[in-house]
Design an enzyme around this catalytic site. Structure first.
Site, PDB file in Angstrom:
ATOM      1  N   GLU A   1       0.846  -1.194   0.000  1.00 31.72           N
ATOM      2  CA  GLU A   1       0.000   0.000   0.000  1.00 31.72           C
ATOM      3  C   GLU A   1       0.885   1.249   0.000  1.00 31.72           C
ATOM      4  OE1 GLU A   1      -3.532   1.957   2.822  1.00 31.72           O
ATOM      5  OE2 GLU A   1      -2.271   0.352   3.621  1.00 31.72           O
TER       6      GLU A   1
ATOM      7  N   LYS B   1      -8.952   3.234  -2.699  1.00 30.92           N
ATOM      8  CA  LYS B   1      -9.423   2.814  -1.383  1.00 30.92           C
ATOM      9  C   LYS B   1     -10.740   3.512  -1.049  1.00 30.92           C
ATOM     10  CE  LYS B   1      -7.322   1.966   3.163  1.00 30.92           C
ATOM     11  NZ  LYS B   1      -6.098   2.221   3.974  1.00 30.92           N
TER      12      LYS B   1
ATOM     13  N   CYS C   1      -5.722  -2.801   2.709  1.00 31.09           N
ATOM     14  CA  CYS C   1      -5.601  -2.683   4.152  1.00 31.09           C
ATOM     15  C   CYS C   1      -6.937  -2.963   4.853  1.00 31.09           C
ATOM     16  CB  CYS C   1      -5.027  -1.313   4.511  1.00 31.09           C
ATOM     17  SG  CYS C   1      -4.200  -1.259   6.128  1.00 31.09           S
TER      18      CYS C   1
END
Length: 309
Positions: free
Chosen positions: A44, A131, A165
């Protein structure tokens, strides 16, 4: 029965230096190719940096000029998609002859997004995922993605996608990816806790897919020198210890988790394991109960300004 080789890269960005980080990425992509990888995953926010320990001097009801300057420097290190940096990443994927999944900080206008980019072995930019839910203080510096980038791309071994994540703790997002038929589930992360391994094993078993997770190994000296870090000022202090791993569809760990060093993890994966696993568990197929439960996903782009002519 088809086998392929996948690599997970555990490495740190070069603090506030996009050019140096890009050069490091090119080197590591080539190293994956030399190890026989046909697919590689990076962590990430690798390109652009994960600002662990930064607070941009924000508290409720107050911002500072210094904090705004820190954000401006962070913004300047992000990339435009597509752009010259994505062209170089694509060329590196082409040279290494592999599918590449790369975590970046993307900028559009004044907003930053935590984004994953997908490249083919021909160097083409195949798509991206932004995200959808920045976690906690990440919302200080990152915007929210929408349903239009819940992306999967085709590979010879099945569909490839990414869940970033703590998006992995969003059950409906996971179900969306299972419903798309994801076979290679990438989980680039900044979560280096022991519990992360358990989550990745659960997801692999739940989705009957291969799970690849990449986390940075990040020390204070890799962090931008001009940015305040609330965790430590010791250059050798570890901010993110890694924990990258590769898991098969039965939840068995094939490589990793590795902590406390930069490394490339590599494993050979067999696509038949996906089918073997779905014999008794296919959560988007025979193990679903659409007569009781259903999920609606809105994949339209959500634009703040829409012009009608």
């Amino acid at each position: 029965m088809v086998k392929f080789t996948a690599s997970v890269v555990q490495a740190a960005a070069v603090g506030n230096d996009t050019e140096a980080t890009l050069a490091k990425a090119e080197y590591l992509i080539a190293a994956c190719g030399q190890q026989g990888a046909e697919l590689a995953l990076f962590p990430e926010a690798f390109l652009g940096g994960y600002p662990k320990g930064a607070n941009f001097e924000v508290c409720v009801g107050r911002r500072t000029l210094k904090g705004r300057d820190e954000y401006a420097a962070y913004w300047a290190g992000a990339i435009v998609v597509p752009g010259p940096e994505t062209a170089r990443l694509g060329q590196a994927a082409r040279d290494a002859k592999l599918f590449l999944t790369m975590g970046v900080i993307e900028r559009e206008g004044g907003t930053l997004y935590c984004t994953v980019l997908f490249f083919g072995p021909d160097g083409a930019l195949l798509g991206k995922h932004r995200k959808t839910m920045p976690t906690a203080a990440e919302r200080l510096c990152w915007g929210f993605g929408d349903g239009s980038t819940l992306t999967t791309v085709e590979t010879p071994w099945g569909k490839l996608g990414a869940v970033i994540c703590w998006e992995n703790y969003m059950p409906l997002l996971r179900m969306t990816m299972y419903g798309k038929g994801i076979a290679i589930y990438c989980a680039p992360t900044a979560d280096d806790r022991d519990s992360w391994t358990a989550s990745m094993r659960h997801i692999a078993m739940e989705g009957r897919c291969f799970v690849l997770s990449a986390c940075q190994y990040l020390t204070r000296q890799d962090f931008p020198s001009g940015m305040v870090n609330t965790i430590t000022d010791r250059s050798d202090e570890i901010l993110m210890r890694g924990g990258s791993l590769i898991v098969d569809p039965f939840g068995e760990v094939l490589a990793g988790p590795t902590f406390d060093c930069e490394t490339i993890l590599t494993a050979q994966l067999e696509t038949a394991d996906i089918t073997r696993g779905k014999f008794d568990l296919d959560v988007a197929g025979h193990y679903a109960r659409p007569d009781i439960f259903s999920l609606m996903v809105d994949e339209r782009p959500m634009q703040p300004v829409n012009r009608v002519k």
